[in-house]
Scaffold this motif. Structure first.
Motif, short mmCIF file in Angstrom:
data_model
loop_
_atom_site.label_atom_id
_atom_site.label_comp_id
_atom_site.label_asym_id
_atom_site.label_seq_id
_atom_site.Cartn_x
_atom_site.Cartn_y
_atom_site.Cartn_z
N LEU A 262 0.80 -1.22 0.00
CA LEU A 262 0.00 0.00 0.00
C LEU A 262 0.84 1.28 0.00
O LEU A 262 0.46 2.29 0.57
N GLY A 263 1.98 1.25 -0.68
CA GLY A 263 2.70 2.49 -0.96
C GLY A 263 1.95 3.32 -1.99
O GLY A 263 2.11 4.53 -2.07
N ASP A 264 1.11 2.66 -2.80
CA ASP A 264 0.21 3.31 -3.74
C ASP A 264 -1.22 2.93 -3.36
O ASP A 264 -1.46 1.84 -2.83
N PRO A 265 -2.20 3.80 -3.63
CA PRO A 265 -3.59 3.50 -3.26
C PRO A 265 -4.10 2.26 -3.98
O PRO A 265 -3.77 2.01 -5.14
N ALA A 266 -4.89 1.46 -3.29
CA ALA A 266 -5.47 0.25 -3.88
C ALA A 266 -6.75 -0.10 -3.14
O ALA A 266 -6.92 0.23 -1.96
N SER A 267 -7.65 -0.77 -3.84
CA SER A 267 -8.90 -1.21 -3.23
C SER A 267 -8.72 -2.61 -2.65
O SER A 267 -7.75 -3.32 -2.96
N GLY A 301 -15.61 6.63 -6.07
CA GLY A 301 -16.75 5.97 -6.70
C GLY A 301 -17.36 4.95 -5.75
O GLY A 301 -17.70 5.27 -4.61
N ARG A 302 -17.47 3.71 -6.21
CA ARG A 302 -18.03 2.65 -5.37
C ARG A 302 -16.96 1.93 -4.55
O ARG A 302 -17.28 1.04 -3.76
N SER A 303 -15.71 2.29 -4.77
CA SER A 303 -14.62 1.61 -4.08
C SER A 303 -14.05 2.50 -2.98
O SER A 303 -14.20 3.71 -2.99
N VAL A 304 -13.37 1.85 -2.04
CA VAL A 304 -12.61 2.55 -1.02
C VAL A 304 -11.14 2.25 -1.27
O VAL A 304 -10.74 1.08 -1.37
N LEU A 305 -10.34 3.30 -1.43
CA LEU A 305 -8.92 3.13 -1.67
C LEU A 305 -8.16 3.28 -0.35
O LEU A 305 -8.45 4.19 0.44
N TYR A 306 -7.20 2.41 -0.14
CA TYR A 306 -6.38 2.43 1.07
C TYR A 306 -4.96 2.84 0.72
O TYR A 306 -4.46 2.56 -0.37
N LEU A 307 -4.29 3.50 1.68
CA LEU A 307 -2.93 3.96 1.50
C LEU A 307 -2.24 3.98 2.85
O LEU A 307 -2.87 4.27 3.87
N ARG A 308 -0.96 3.66 2.86
CA ARG A 308 -0.23 3.70 4.12
C ARG A 308 -0.24 5.10 4.71
O ARG A 308 -0.10 6.09 4.00
N SER A 309 -0.39 5.18 6.02
CA SER A 309 -0.26 6.44 6.74
C SER A 309 1.21 6.73 7.00
O SER A 309 2.10 5.92 6.67
N GLY A 312 2.43 4.00 9.08
CA GLY A 312 2.68 2.82 8.27
C GLY A 312 3.97 2.93 7.47
O GLY A 312 4.73 1.97 7.34
N ASP A 313 4.23 4.15 6.92
CA ASP A 313 5.48 4.37 6.21
C ASP A 313 6.68 4.13 7.12
O ASP A 313 7.67 3.51 6.72
N ALA A 314 6.59 4.64 8.32
CA ALA A 314 7.71 4.49 9.25
C ALA A 314 7.95 3.02 9.58
O ALA A 314 9.10 2.57 9.71
N LEU A 315 6.86 2.27 9.69
CA LEU A 315 7.00 0.85 10.03
C LEU A 315 7.63 0.07 8.88
O LEU A 315 8.47 -0.81 9.09
N VAL A 316 7.23 0.42 7.64
CA VAL A 316 7.81 -0.25 6.49
C VAL A 316 9.27 0.18 6.27
O VAL A 316 10.09 -0.58 5.78
N GLY A 317 9.54 1.44 6.61
CA GLY A 317 10.91 1.92 6.47
C GLY A 317 11.06 3.04 5.49
O GLY A 317 12.16 3.37 5.09
N ARG A 318 9.95 3.67 5.07
CA ARG A 318 10.03 4.81 4.15
C ARG A 318 10.46 6.04 4.93
O ARG A 318 9.85 6.38 5.93
N PRO A 319 11.50 6.77 4.48
CA PRO A 319 11.92 7.96 5.20
C PRO A 319 10.85 9.03 5.15
O PRO A 319 10.27 9.28 4.09
#
Length: 320
Positions: A262-267, A301-309, A312-319
């Motif tokens: 989920l570094g990029d939005p996805a349903s 639209g009819r979907s809900v997109l999720y993305l790391r907060s 979440g970024d910090a936990l994965v290791g994104r600076p």
């Protein structure tokens, strides 16, 4: 040159605020001149398919070759917590004469075809196009954008406290100076006026989509200066991930895989197909991680997109 005479030289006459609609509108400059905003090229690539479904001719018409935008679409926000719904509602109700004046200021030689016609209908089309653009290309990333903008506001407050208003204004842009109680802003537009901030104050609006400084081109608009926010260069940095085993041990294989993806939005349906998990199971994991603050979500639209907060970024290791 736009000049604002500060009614008082203390902090009370200057305030900071964030405008989602201003960010949305100024980002349209990247439609015309993506090369002038290289920091946002990763975002443009990620939203390329989504932008194919937008009313691009109309959205592009809201700027000109000099990258000016209509004043009514860069409103003066009232707080760092301004909501896009409130700003879009106000834009959808702008008086027709104001709409025409602002569009004519951007296109003095005549309106482009997408902006011609009955002003009331044009107003509706613009509001609808911007709403779709927000839902598709902005909402999933807005928490990250807002975090950078809010961090800038905190920094400017610290500069004021340590060095005073003059140093703070000098740090906004080389085009902005405070001299003898007058804030001077050099613009790329031919706008020339001077007005007092008495009774209105001066609002400073950080933005991720300006390279220098901007201000309303009409003296009738409330005193506002938009300036480039610090930290924009870090917004789309490539992710640096820790070994998958670390996340797996902490969250379990499925949730670690979801968080990494989920570094990029996805349903949820998209994620289920990619990870080989049922949609109902994915939804259960997503709700749990969102409740824990690891994800953000936005309806498209009819979907809900999720993305790391950010967490979440910090936990994965994104600076961050």
């Amino acid at each position: 040159m736009v000049e604002y005479e500060l009614a008082g030289t203390d902090v009370a006459d200057v305030r900071f605020a964030i405008s989602p609609l201003t960010e949305l509108t100024l980002s349209l400059r990247t439609f015309r001149e993506p090369g002038r905003y290289p920091v946002h090229l990763p975002w443009l690539r990620r939203t390329e398919q989504a932008r194919e479904r937008l009313d691009v001719p109309l959205l592009t018409a809201l700027t000109n070759e000099a990258l000016w935008t209509p004043d009514y679409l860069t409103p003066r926000p009232h707080s760092p917590l301004t909501r896009i719904d409130d700003e879009l509602e106000a834009a959808a109700g702008v008086p027709p004469h104001r709409l025409l004046d602002d569009l004519a200021a951007v296109h003095p030689r005549g309106l482009p075809a997408p902006l011609r016609g009955d002003p009331a209908q044009v107003r509706v089309r613009v509001a609808q196009a911007l709403r779709t653009y927000w839902d598709t290309c902005f909402a999933p990333w807005w928490p990250r954008m807002r975090a950078v903008l809010q961090a800038d506001v905190v920094h400017r407050g610290q500069v004021i406290g340590a060095y005073g208003l003059g140093a703070m204004f000098a740090g906004l842009s080389e085009r902005i100076r405070l001299e003898d109680g007058v804030v001077r802003v050099r613009l790329g537009s031919p706008a020339r006026f001077r007005r007092s901030t008495a009774g209105a104050g001066l609002t400073l609006v950080p933005t991720l989509f300006t390279r220098a400084a901007s201000a309303p081109i009409s003296p009738e608009e409330p005193p506002t200066i938009m300036y480039g926010a610090r930290g924009a260069g870090n917004l789309w940095q490539a992710e640096v991930q820790r070994a998958p085993g670390v996340l797996t041990d902490l969250l379990g294989a499925t949730r670690a895989g979801l968080l990494t993806a989920l570094g990029d939005p996805a349903s949820s349906s998209d994620l289920a197909g990619r990870l080989g998990v049922t949609v109902s199971a994915v939804n259960q994991h997503l709700r749990a991680m969102r409740a824990a603050g690891l994800l953000t979500s936005a309806r498209h639209g009819r979907s809900v997109l999720y993305l790391r907060s950010e967490l979440g970024d910090a936990l994965v290791g994104r600076p961050g």
